[in-house]
Design an enzyme around this catalytic site. Structure first.
Site, PDB file in Angstrom:
ATOM      1  CE1 TYR A  26      27.909   1.893 -39.223  1.00  0.00           C
ATOM      2  CE2 TYR A  26      28.225   2.811 -41.319  1.00  0.00           C
ATOM      3  CZ  TYR A  26      27.793   3.119 -40.075  1.00  0.00           C
ATOM      4  OH  TYR A  26      28.129   4.321 -39.721  1.00  0.00           O
ATOM      5  CG  HIS A 103      26.855   2.131 -31.392  1.00  0.00           C
ATOM      6  ND1 HIS A 103      26.123   2.884 -31.853  1.00  0.00           N
ATOM      7  CD2 HIS A 103      26.646   2.386 -30.146  1.00  0.00           C
ATOM      8  CE1 HIS A 103      25.498   3.687 -31.136  1.00  0.00           C
ATOM      9  NE2 HIS A 103      25.946   3.418 -29.976  1.00  0.00           N
TER      10      HIS A 103
END
Length: 148
Positions: A26, A103
């Protein structure tokens, strides 16, 4: 003078932990930093950007419902709800606000259960695997879409 276009950035569960949570997937930027960067871009594009993050499906659905006839475009990272939430999908369809699904990680390079999205087939577009830059591209697309 025309009214500013209003864009809502919605972030789902665990994204409040960005910067510390699995940075290999991430990235190292916090959600606050990402939101601040997007606010600067929104000013350059002359659009109004509001940001909302929740770990609960109910709060995200309520925010979507409150956006009806108030918001022109949604950028959403449903996070883990991507693979589970028919309710969030139905909320987006109910308000009929165009949206882009974002995402940070490339979900297709990850576990098989992450490969299915309840949102992709009804989104204007999907951006995945580009890290925080994906949000910037989504905002750029939203601005372009709203000029049509």
């Amino acid at each position: 003078m025309s009214q500013l276009k209003r864009i809502l950035l919605l972030n789902g569960p665990n994204l409040n932990m960005l910067g510390v949570r699995e940075p290999t997937h991430y990235g190292s930027l916090s959600l606050k930093t990402i939101e601040q960067d997007l606010q600067s871009l929104a000013q350059q594009y002359a659009v109004e950007l509001s940001c909302f993050q929740a770990n609960s499906e109910e709060k995200l659905i309520e925010k979507i419902h409150q956006s009806f006839q108030q918001i022109d475009f949604i950028i959403i990272n449903p996070a883990a709800f991507t693979h589970t939430s028919v309710a969030l999908r139905d909320a987006l369809l109910a308000v009929a606000i165009p949206f882009v699904e974002v995402h940070l990680s490339n979900v297709h390079k990850r576990e098989p259960f992450r490969h299915h999205s309840y949102f992709s087939d009804v989104a204007e577009g999907v951006i995945c695997g580009l890290g925080a830059k994906g949000y910037e591209f989504a905002l750029q697309f939203a601005v372009s879409f709203l000029k049509k």
